[in-house]
Design a protein around this motif. Structure first.
Motif, mmCIF file in Angstrom:
data_model
loop_
_atom_site.group_PDB
_atom_site.id
_atom_site.type_symbol
_atom_site.label_atom_id
_atom_site.label_comp_id
_atom_site.label_asym_id
_atom_site.label_seq_id
_atom_site.Cartn_x
_atom_site.Cartn_y
_atom_site.Cartn_z
ATOM 1 N N MET A 156 13.166 0.197 -6.677
ATOM 2 C CA MET A 156 13.302 -0.525 -5.415
ATOM 3 C C MET A 156 12.509 0.160 -4.305
ATOM 4 O O MET A 156 11.846 -0.497 -3.504
ATOM 5 N N PHE A 157 12.553 1.490 -4.250
ATOM 6 C CA PHE A 157 11.745 2.207 -3.261
ATOM 7 C C PHE A 157 10.260 2.039 -3.545
ATOM 8 O O PHE A 157 9.460 1.918 -2.632
ATOM 9 N N LEU A 158 9.902 2.040 -4.821
ATOM 10 C CA LEU A 158 8.501 1.885 -5.200
ATOM 11 C C LEU A 158 7.968 0.538 -4.727
ATOM 12 O O LEU A 158 6.887 0.457 -4.144
ATOM 13 N N ILE A 159 8.732 -0.507 -4.957
ATOM 14 C CA ILE A 159 8.297 -1.843 -4.540
ATOM 15 C C ILE A 159 8.343 -1.962 -3.013
ATOM 16 O O ILE A 159 7.432 -2.532 -2.406
ATOM 17 N N ALA A 160 9.376 -1.417 -2.393
ATOM 18 C CA ALA A 160 9.522 -1.562 -0.946
ATOM 19 C C ALA A 160 8.463 -0.776 -0.184
ATOM 20 O O ALA A 160 7.911 -1.261 0.808
ATOM 21 N N LEU A 161 8.164 0.426 -0.623
ATOM 22 C CA LEU A 161 7.228 1.260 0.118
ATOM 23 C C LEU A 161 5.772 0.931 -0.179
ATOM 24 O O LEU A 161 4.916 1.056 0.687
ATOM 25 N N LEU A 162 5.467 0.507 -1.391
ATOM 26 C CA LEU A 162 4.082 0.254 -1.750
ATOM 27 C C LEU A 162 3.729 -1.226 -1.790
ATOM 28 O O LEU A 162 2.569 -1.576 -1.974
ATOM 29 N N GLY A 163 4.704 -2.099 -1.688
ATOM 30 C CA GLY A 163 4.442 -3.533 -1.660
ATOM 31 C C GLY A 163 3.956 -4.052 -3.000
ATOM 32 O O GLY A 163 4.507 -3.726 -4.053
ATOM 33 N N PHE A 164 2.900 -4.858 -2.951
ATOM 34 C CA PHE A 164 2.394 -5.465 -4.173
ATOM 35 C C PHE A 164 1.795 -4.425 -5.118
ATOM 36 O O PHE A 164 1.836 -4.579 -6.330
ATOM 37 N N PHE A 165 1.229 -3.358 -4.549
ATOM 38 C CA PHE A 165 0.697 -2.296 -5.391
ATOM 39 C C PHE A 165 1.838 -1.612 -6.172
ATOM 40 O O PHE A 165 1.683 -1.275 -7.341
ATOM 41 N N GLY A 166 2.989 -1.437 -5.528
ATOM 42 C CA GLY A 166 4.158 -0.875 -6.212
ATOM 43 C C GLY A 166 4.660 -1.792 -7.310
ATOM 44 O O GLY A 166 5.093 -1.330 -8.369
#
Length: 108
Positions: free
Chosen positions: A24-34
């Motif tokens: 969840m942090f990966l997707i939230a902080l990096l957006g589409f790249f995450g």
């Protein structure tokens, strides 16, 4: 009779929450790249699962030799079931990567 606290109900869910924080942090902080990185990780898990299923089947054949037909079919069926699950993981990961690429192209 004394009433127990509701917070004790949340204690067994704590490990699930801690494991779920990273994606969840990966997707939230990096957006589409995450999302793309998470998709690549899911594809890697699918490939590893497929390789492990084939490895277990080959190990049984090499160590124990060819068994009776029914036992061999059971082992092959187990391998195919694990491979189908791995293919689903690969498809989900590829879908996440495609969604991330489309999102990156659409947002810029």
């Amino acid at each position: 009779m004394r009433r127990q606290s509701e917070t004790l109900l949340l204690v067994p869910l704590l490990p699930i929450f801690l494991l779920g924080m990273f994606p969840m942090f990966l997707i939230a902080l990096l957006g589409f790249f995450g999302l793309a990185i998470f998709g690549v990780l899911v594809v890697c898990v699918g490939l590893a699962s497929s390789n492990e299923a084939h490895d277990n089947f080959n190990h049984d054949v090499i160590v124990h030799g060819y068994a009776r037909g029914s036992e061999r079919k059971a082992r092959a069926s187990s391998m195919h079931a694990a491979t189908r699950l791995a293919m689903r993981l690969d498809a989900v990961g590829a879908g996440m990567i495609v969604i991330a690429i489309v999102g990156l192209l659409y947002s810029s």
